[in-house]
Each structure stands twice: as C-alpha cells, then as structure tokens.
Design a protein around this motif. Structure first.
Motif, PDB file in Angstrom:
ATOM      1  N   ARG A  53      13.328  13.030 -14.384  1.00  0.00           N
ATOM      2  CA  ARG A  53      12.596  13.243 -13.144  1.00  0.00           C
ATOM      3  C   ARG A  53      12.895  12.083 -12.205  1.00  0.00           C
ATOM      4  O   ARG A  53      13.101  10.961 -12.634  1.00  0.00           O
ATOM      5  N   PRO A  54      12.885  12.354 -10.946  1.00  0.00           N
ATOM      6  CA  PRO A  54      13.135  11.265  -9.977  1.00  0.00           C
ATOM      7  C   PRO A  54      11.935  10.312  -9.946  1.00  0.00           C
ATOM      8  O   PRO A  54      10.815  10.682 -10.254  1.00  0.00           O
ATOM      9  N   PRO A  55      12.145   8.999  -9.518  1.00  0.00           N
ATOM     10  CA  PRO A  55      11.032   8.032  -9.430  1.00  0.00           C
ATOM     11  C   PRO A  55       9.974   8.531  -8.454  1.00  0.00           C
ATOM     12  O   PRO A  55      10.294   9.160  -7.438  1.00  0.00           O
ATOM     13  N   ALA A  56       8.729   8.254  -8.801  1.00  0.00           N
ATOM     14  CA  ALA A  56       7.626   8.713  -7.951  1.00  0.00           C
ATOM     15  C   ALA A  56       7.568   7.879  -6.674  1.00  0.00           C
ATOM     16  O   ALA A  56       7.988   6.729  -6.629  1.00  0.00           O
ATOM     17  N   ALA A  57       7.013   8.453  -5.644  1.00  0.00           N
ATOM     18  CA  ALA A  57       6.859   7.771  -4.343  1.00  0.00           C
ATOM     19  C   ALA A  57       5.391   7.623  -4.009  1.00  0.00           C
ATOM     20  O   ALA A  57       4.984   7.675  -2.846  1.00  0.00           O
ATOM     21  N   ILE A 108      -7.937 -12.555   7.175  1.00  0.00           N
ATOM     22  CA  ILE A 108      -7.249 -11.260   7.026  1.00  0.00           C
ATOM     23  C   ILE A 108      -6.549 -11.210   5.673  1.00  0.00           C
ATOM     24  O   ILE A 108      -5.613 -11.992   5.412  1.00  0.00           O
ATOM     25  N   ILE A 109      -7.039 -10.279   4.833  1.00  0.00           N
ATOM     26  CA  ILE A 109      -6.464 -10.076   3.490  1.00  0.00           C
ATOM     27  C   ILE A 109      -5.718  -8.753   3.494  1.00  0.00           C
ATOM     28  O   ILE A 109      -6.263  -7.724   3.924  1.00  0.00           O
ATOM     29  N   THR A 110      -4.468  -8.773   3.022  1.00  0.00           N
ATOM     30  CA  THR A 110      -3.670  -7.531   2.943  1.00  0.00           C
ATOM     31  C   THR A 110      -3.325  -7.237   1.491  1.00  0.00           C
ATOM     32  O   THR A 110      -3.108  -8.161   0.697  1.00  0.00           O
ATOM     33  N   VAL A 111      -3.298  -5.910   1.184  1.00  0.00           N
ATOM     34  CA  VAL A 111      -2.878  -5.445  -0.153  1.00  0.00           C
ATOM     35  C   VAL A 111      -1.674  -4.537   0.067  1.00  0.00           C
ATOM     36  O   VAL A 111      -1.816  -3.434   0.617  1.00  0.00           O
ATOM     37  N   GLU A 112      -0.492  -4.986  -0.315  1.00  0.00           N
ATOM     38  CA  GLU A 112       0.743  -4.232  -0.093  1.00  0.00           C
ATOM     39  C   GLU A 112       1.136  -3.505  -1.402  1.00  0.00           C
ATOM     40  O   GLU A 112       1.363  -4.177  -2.426  1.00  0.00           O
ATOM     41  N   VAL A 113       1.221  -2.126  -1.310  1.00  0.00           N
ATOM     42  CA  VAL A 113       1.557  -1.286  -2.484  1.00  0.00           C
ATOM     43  C   VAL A 113       2.990  -0.771  -2.318  1.00  0.00           C
ATOM     44  O   VAL A 113       3.321  -0.191  -1.277  1.00  0.00           O
ATOM     45  N   THR A 114       3.842  -0.967  -3.325  1.00  0.00           N
ATOM     46  CA  THR A 114       5.228  -0.460  -3.315  1.00  0.00           C
ATOM     47  C   THR A 114       5.364   0.583  -4.429  1.00  0.00           C
ATOM     48  O   THR A 114       5.065   0.288  -5.592  1.00  0.00           O
ATOM     49  N   ALA A 115       5.796   1.788  -4.033  1.00  0.00           N
ATOM     50  CA  ALA A 115       5.904   2.905  -5.001  1.00  0.00           C
ATOM     51  C   ALA A 115       6.974   2.613  -6.040  1.00  0.00           C
ATOM     52  O   ALA A 115       7.765   1.664  -5.911  1.00  0.00           O
ATOM     53  N   GLU A 116       7.003   3.470  -7.059  1.00  0.00           N
ATOM     54  CA  GLU A 116       7.969   3.302  -8.145  1.00  0.00           C
ATOM     55  C   GLU A 116       9.398   3.358  -7.632  1.00  0.00           C
ATOM     56  O   GLU A 116      10.293   2.701  -8.189  1.00  0.00           O
ATOM     57  N   ASP A 117       9.627   4.115  -6.556  1.00  0.00           N
ATOM     58  CA  ASP A 117      10.993   4.250  -6.070  1.00  0.00           C
ATOM     59  C   ASP A 117      11.483   2.961  -5.398  1.00  0.00           C
ATOM     60  O   ASP A 117      12.648   2.848  -5.020  1.00  0.00           O
TER      61      ASP A 117
END
Length: 543
Positions: A6-10, A81-90
């Motif tokens: 299966r392709p990597p999730a996004a 200012i607090i940031t939460v950066e999420v990077t998908a599996e892809d």
C-alpha cells in the motif's frame, strides 16, 4: 502469489492536543488548527502533548519557531506562540496547529526583605507590614537601605523626603527622617509603599579635637579630655590667634579673654596673666565644656645700655653691658664680626649669637644702643643671626658698633658689644700706607708759598692743596691723585698726598676700635684751614 504494497499514508490530523495547567479555547477539534489560552503570572511553564491520528506521522513542538525537544515550553509574561507541526507518513504532507498562550504579568508589589544599615527596624520586618520606626544615635549620619522584592519582575525605589536616592544611601539629619520604599509590581500598575521613620538623636559631644594658639606652646600638649592649659609668651608676642576644632561638626565654640567674648579668635595679650577660655556647646544646645588657657606674657625689656653715636670709624659703647645675669651670651662682653662691602640687605653678618639659660626658657635676641649704627642691621629674634639692613660701603665707613641683647621669658637679659668690620671688596692697587701715629702729615712745610702745578677749580671740589705765589698756572687741569706741595720744583709725596674736601685728611689709617686720637683730629683741622686760606689768597692774586 504477488503481494501488493500500500502507498504511504498522507494523514496529518491530530486526534488530541493537551497543554498542562491550561485549557484551550475553543476545545480541541482535529479539524481546528488555531487555539488560545490565558494563564496567570504564577504559571511560567507548560508541557505540550500532541496525539497524531496516524501513529506513523511525526510531530514537532516549537515555541517562537524554535523546536522544543521534550515539549516543555517556558512561558514569558505576555504572548507565547506555540506551534505543533505534523508530517504525514509520506514525508510530504504537513499540517500545523497553533496555540497562543498569554501569561499575565505579576501584581505582586511586596518586599521579601528590608533592612537599614546601622539601625534596627521596629517592629521586625514582615512583607505585609508597611510602616516602621527607627531610633539612630547621633553618630549615625547616614544609612544604606537594602530592599528585595518578592517577585523578580517587581521594582523598588528608595526615597528620602520624597526625593529619589539613586544609590539607596541616605544622609540622616538630626531629628526625623522619612524614608520610603516604593514597590511597583510587574504589571506596571500595582504599587505598594513601605515607610521607615528614622529619628536621629542630637549630639551631646562638647569636646574639641584640636586647640592651638599662635606664637605660644600649650602645656601640657593638647588632649580632648584635658581642659586646663598654660602658655608663656615673649613680650614681643602682643596677640595670639586661637584656633579650636570641635570633635562633632554640629558643636559650636565661643572664645573669650577674661570673660569677654572675642568674635574673630584673635586675642590681645596684656603683660602678665591672660585667661583665655574656649566654651564648646554641643549640638543639643545644652551640653557645654570649657577649655581654659592661661597665657603669661613677659614684661617689656629694660632700657638699653647707652651707646655713643657712630662716626667715620664707628661709635663706641660708653657704658658697659649689665653684669652677669640669666641668660648669658657665650661670647662674653665684646666680640666682632665681618661683612663684605656692597653686600645686599639681608646678608648674614658672621655667625649667629648663642646664649645659655639654666632655666631652659625661650630666649629672644634683639639689637639696641644709641646712634644710627643699629639702624643699618637687623637680628633674627629666635636664631640670633645678625643681618645687614642696608648696603655698606668700605670707602664710606669701615667700622660699625652695635649692642646685641638676649632676654629670657622671665625678664633676665644680657648684652654684648659687637664691632662690625666692613671688608674691602676691591683693594687699592697700591699698599695702604703704614699708619704713623706720631707724625703729622706735612702739606705746607714753609710759610712762603712756592709756585707749583695746581689744579684749576672744577665741578669736583678738589683743589691743589698748596697755594703759591707763582704766576704759572697748572698745565694739566686734572684731579691729581697725589698732588704735591713742597718748596722745590720736584713734588714730594707726603704720607697722604691728596687732601679731600671732606673733614677727614687724606692720611688714611686702618680703622681701629677707638678711631684717631683727638689731638690728631685738631691738628688736621688746623692744617686744612691753612690750606683753604692759602688757596683763597692765591686765587685772589690770579684775578
């Protein structure tokens, strides 16, 4: 059978987001990216816990763009200012959640401690107590205020009488001093004032730190605890300046002579006993102390011994100095000194005079006598050194006579005759003729005038000493250093050939202490009269 990958999730969504000790607004929703939160000043830190929907996604927490490895964020006062950066599996698809946390400023305007150097607060310090009193001794002229705020963001300002004191060191005046410490909270609005009233006592110190009188010496040596002194003054000390210094700057002094206040501190001394008092009044205006100095001024010197007036070779002492008294001049009753002619006024004349006094009293030297000789000299009253008071010329006068006296504080004195010889600075080119005490200088050996060369009258009053009957005038009208008057054409030089217009004939004898004998003076005057009469007759015949 071939398996298909299966392709990597996004997937970049979070299923939850938590920040310790605070609540998000609005409540978390995976589809909502922006949140806010407000925290009190006391909360200085929060921990961010993001929960990704896809466990294979990566999450990074940042504060102001800087990653926080463990998710723990320090909160400053104000906006964070607090940031939460999420990077998908892809590895390509990303999503950012933002939380703005506002931390309130502190309103704490209290002190955690307060102290003043050299004094003790009453009551003991407490952050909740804002008013204190302090009693300070008179010696405490300043105090340093040390104040610490409870909250590090608060500030404290020290004031004395409403005036800011930059270094927190306060000068204390005698009496009441109001010191305030104004605390401003971190929010810049909330304030609280602590007040300390310091009462400094007035000084009761009525002592002197030093005391001196010009021209005299105190006995014993000055000490603040010694209040009675004596001093002896020479007769020449007619006044003294009293210089007291108080131990405490707030004390005052009043100087009096025999009970009469002297405003400028300069006291005129009478012969005999003089009672000088220095009354010190302490700062409190009540405490006093009196220092007393009894100054005894010596009596005036007795009349000096008679001294005859100075002549061409100096005067003489007509009456001897007083008999042996206390003190005693070491050179006896008579001595001599020499001084080079043309010396500038103030030149020393020989060695200083010395005297002994068994009582070890202060001795004073002075000049005395009758006549002008003493007016041409001075003497140092302390060292006994004799000095010239004018330029002395060997050719004008070679011997001077003065009397030097010395006096002790008790009035005892002694005198010495002093013969002062003026030393010729430029000796004459020819030897000085040997004095002939018995020979009378012969200028006109016969009563018959003989023609001889003679000087015509010139502005200088030096005529040819011998009038003659000849009609031949002098061929050379000059001032002849050795004019002759003999019965022959060849001039004969007498022991002193040239008569001068003054009262002294040209026969020169070294000055001695007694001068020329009286009969020789008379003979010379008769001779001079004869010369003048002859010259007048000669001039009459020429006309």
């Amino acid at each position: 059978m071939v398996e298909r990958q299966r392709p990597p999730a996004a997937v970049t969504r979070l299923r939850g987001l938590e920040l310790s000790e605070l609540s998000l607004s609005p409540a978390f929703d995976s589809s909502e990216d922006t949140y806010t939160a407000t925290v009190p000043s006391a909360l200085s830190q929060t921990t961010v816990k993001p929960l990704p929907l896809d466990v294979d996604a990566t999450v990074v927490v940042k504060l102001g763009g800087v990653a926080e490895a463990d998710g723990t964020v320090d909160l400053a006062v104000g906006s964070n200012i607090i940031t939460v950066e999420v990077t998908a599996e892809d590895g390509v698809t990303t999503r950012t959640y933002t939380v703005t946390v506002t931390r309130a400023a502190s309103t704490d305007a209290t002190l955690s401690s307060l102290s003043l150097s050299g004094v003790t607060l009453a009551p003991a310090f407490s952050p909740s107590t804002t008013s204190y009193t302090v009693d300070a001794a008179s010696s405490v002229s300043s105090t340093t205020v040390t104040a610490a705020t409870t909250h590090s963001g608060a500030t404290a300002v020290v004031k004395l009488g409403g005036v800011v004191d930059a270094d927190s060191t306060v000068d204390l005046a005698v009496g009441s001093n109001t010191i305030t410490v104004e605390v401003t909270a971190e929010d810049g609005t909330t304030t609280q004032t602590y007040t300390v009233t310091v009462t400094r006592a007035v000084s009761t110190d009525a002592t002197l730190s030093s005391l001196s009188l010009s021209g005299v010496t105190l006995a014993p040596a000055f000490s603040p605890s010694t209040i009675s002194y004596t001093a002896n003054a020479a007769n020449r000390v007619s006044s003294t300046t009293v210089t007291p210094a108080t131990t405490h700057p707030g004390a005052t002094v009043a100087i009096a002579l025999d009970g009469v206040v002297d405003s400028d501190g300069t006291v005129n001394l009478a012969v005999g006993t003089n009672s000088i008092t220095v009354v010190v009044t302490a700062e409190d205006g009540t405490t006093t102390q009196t220092y007393t100095v009894t100054v005894t001024r010596a009596a005036a010197p007795p009349p000096p011994p008679e001294v005859s007036g100075g002549g061409g070779s100096g005067g003489g002492v007509s009456s001897g100095p007083p008999g042996p008294v206390d003190p005693t001049l070491v050179e006896g009753g008579e001595t001599s000194r020499e001084v080079l002619e043309n010396s500038e006024p103030g030149a020393p004349v020989g060695a200083p005079f010395a005297a002994r006094d068994p009582d070890s009293e202060m001795l004073t030297f002075f000049l005395t006598g009758i006549g002008r000789d003493k007016e041409l000299f001075t003497i140092d009253p302390e060292t006994g050194q004799l000095y010239t008071g004018a330029v002395l010329d060997y050719e004008t006068k070679r011997v001077y006579r003065v009397v030097v006296g010395v006096r002790a504080e008790d009035g005892g004195d002694d005198y010495i005759r002093v013969i002062i010889h003026v030393v010729d600075q430029e000796p004459e080119p020819t030897p000085t003729p040997t004095p002939v005490p018995t020979a009378t200088p012969t200028v006109v050996p016969t009563a018959t005038p003989t023609p001889v060369p003679t000087a015509t009258p010139t502005p200088s009053p030096t005529p040819t000493p011998t009038p003659t009957a000849t009609s031949t005038p002098a061929p050379t009208p000059t001032t002849v250093p050795t004019a002759t008057a003999t019965p022959t054409p060849t001039p004969t030089v007498t022991p002193t050939a040239t008569p001068t217009p003054g009262p002294v004939p040209v026969v020169e004898q070294p000055d001695d202490e007694g001068g020329l004998p009286w009969w020789l003076w008379l003979l010379l005057l008769l001779l001079l009269a004869a010369l003048v009469a002859g010259f007048v007759a000669y001039m009459g015949r020429r006309r």
